[in-house]
Enzyme design. Sequence first.
Site, short mmCIF file in Angstrom:
data_model
loop_
_atom_site.label_atom_id
_atom_site.label_comp_id
_atom_site.label_asym_id
_atom_site.label_seq_id
_atom_site.Cartn_x
_atom_site.Cartn_y
_atom_site.Cartn_z
CD GLU A 270 0.11 -1.39 3.14
OE1 GLU A 270 0.37 -1.48 4.36
OE2 GLU A 270 0.10 -2.37 2.37
CG HIS A 294 -6.04 -5.73 1.31
ND1 HIS A 294 -6.62 -6.36 2.39
CD2 HIS A 294 -4.77 -5.44 1.69
CE1 HIS A 294 -5.74 -6.44 3.38
NE2 HIS A 294 -4.60 -5.89 2.97
CD GLU A 295 -2.43 -3.79 -0.96
OE1 GLU A 295 -1.98 -2.99 -0.12
OE2 GLU A 295 -2.40 -5.01 -0.79
CG HIS A 298 -3.43 -1.10 3.60
ND1 HIS A 298 -3.30 -1.24 4.97
CD2 HIS A 298 -3.20 -2.34 3.09
CE1 HIS A 298 -3.01 -2.49 5.27
NE2 HIS A 298 -2.95 -3.19 4.14
CD GLU A 317 -2.18 -5.73 6.31
OE1 GLU A 317 -3.26 -5.82 5.68
OE2 GLU A 317 -1.17 -5.22 5.81
CG ASP A 374 10.48 -9.89 7.21
OD1 ASP A 374 9.50 -9.13 7.09
OD2 ASP A 374 11.60 -9.65 6.71
CE1 TYR A 382 -2.94 -8.75 4.99
CE2 TYR A 382 -1.54 -9.91 6.57
CZ TYR A 382 -1.68 -9.06 5.47
OH TYR A 382 -0.56 -8.54 4.87
#
Length: 610
Positions: A270, A294-295, A298, A317, A374, A382
């Site tokens: 995003e 979705h993006e 954001h 998320e 990560d 999410y």
Amino acid sequence: MSRLSPQDPNSYSRPDQVVVSGIHITWTVDFTQKVLHGAALLTVDRKQDDVPHLILDTRELDIKGVKVEETGQGLTYVLGEHHPNFGSSFTITLPSDAKKQCKIQIEYETSPGCSALQWLSPEQTAGKKQPYVFSQCQAIHCRSLLPCQDTPSVKMPYTAEVKASSDLVVLMSALRDGQNEEGAITTFRFRQPIPMPSYLIALAVGALESRKVGPRSHVWSEKEVVEKAEFEFAETEQMLKAAEELCGPYVWGQYDLLILPPSFPYGGMENPCLTFVTPTLLAGDRSLADVVAHEISHSWTGNLVTNCQWEHFWLNEGFTMFVERKIASKLHGETTRHFSALGGWKDLAECIRTRGKDDPLTCLVPDLTGVDPDDAFSTVPYEKGHTLLWHLETLVGGPSEFEPFLRAYLDKFKYQSITSETFRSFLLEYYNGREATLASVDWKAWWHTPGMPPIKPKFDDTLAIACSDLCRRWVEWQLDTECPFTAKDLASLSSNQVREWLVQLQEEDPLPVSKLQKMEELYSMSGRQNSEIRFRWLRLAIKAHWTEQVDDALKFVTEQGRMKFVRPIYRDLYQWEEMRARAIATYESHKDSMMHVAAYVVAKDLKLRE
């Protein structure tokens, strides 16, 4: 030894003492050396008068010098011990006569191994003639791109000037602000006036073209795919308008999309003004454009209201999944929203099975002390986050009661970085007088207990019924009886329903290979362009130990690098003992063409690193 911040377990910086309030970047892109060299000019504000140091985050940067911009005075600095995940602290001694605010210039260059960048040779691009480089800074890779306070608790505007070969186009997560061509080199200028966290700084340089797809949107890509992208993302403005109805005005000005080379490891990123997306979305029928919704979401949930550190990632998320599905409801009806949420619940269940129901990183608010974000990345923030918001909406009386709260929340905390507790406090304040309604919410169970959510919402499964019926018929079909299926079975199903049918088959015991061969004969599954369908078909084949499909599975994980697809297929092949060596050999021969984050996590999936 350098200490990580008490405010953010993944950053050395101390913005509570001295904060960076603005950045001007100057870079020259060097494809020969695979580095960016230039400078970062930081505007810094003292929060505490007696603090003599500015502490930044870095990772493998070659620092050439540090000075005060106004006077040219050189400043002393110390780079802390390097940590493989968190990089090094970068402590600069501020001038003793420094005012409350000063500007510090840091001359430096990145390393060829910069974890935020992927450098592609011309042969790795669609056009085969020009090189390409792109960035991915989330979660903590911006520190390998420039010295910064690499924590989402710090937001600042930025400007940039980037020099590159005149054969190439430079794009950033900012408004384009003109360019000057001087012979073989062009300087591209950018400005991002909206304060944003470091992980949203983004760069892409390549042989790029654009097509206009709306009053405030272009798609950018190499010319070989730009027309496909123009078709695929033609509904971008409709999504933006639906999001504005829910969330308030879009403040970022431009909303462009950049379709990246296949090695991009995410569905989308995003980056403000310029969403990065994977070419695996180019299905030819707009069936995967929900990633763009979705993006777009954001732009409010994540970019305007941001998690203050990565333990609260669900605030980015979970909210974004919730808004994405609200957009789907506005454009395609409420049953579509429910159908998507039902699929998300199944994705979450598989994630929990894979990680283990007691894995502390399946908590919605995990403890990331000493943990690389990560390693924590998964479906949990999410879908578990989305489920919590769905549950809260149901408790307070449905969309008509909850959507005004959502808009008030976004307006209240725009341009800020917050914690989960800040969200909860505002929720209780907003619904003041209705404490009994929310008293049943077990926040400890939702936030700090691993595994599946404590409550499963009741989803409308209307769109899943046809998928379930076809799944049941295939499972129950006796091979010694006449085949009851025809090539028209899937004709009435949408692409998303075909995907759900495959998901349901994946949840059953392995099917006999002969059944899958009949599916291939009738439905031509291997020839489908939709990457989500292809992914699930390949997983079904691997589960059945259909040896002839392994070549296609290995081709799929090497022709694109989207972690959503690559990781499960590598894990499935690792579990199939006879194919384990082939999976590892394929990874070893292709890891150098993968972006850092993807290569890092797949190596863990294949037990090649701790």
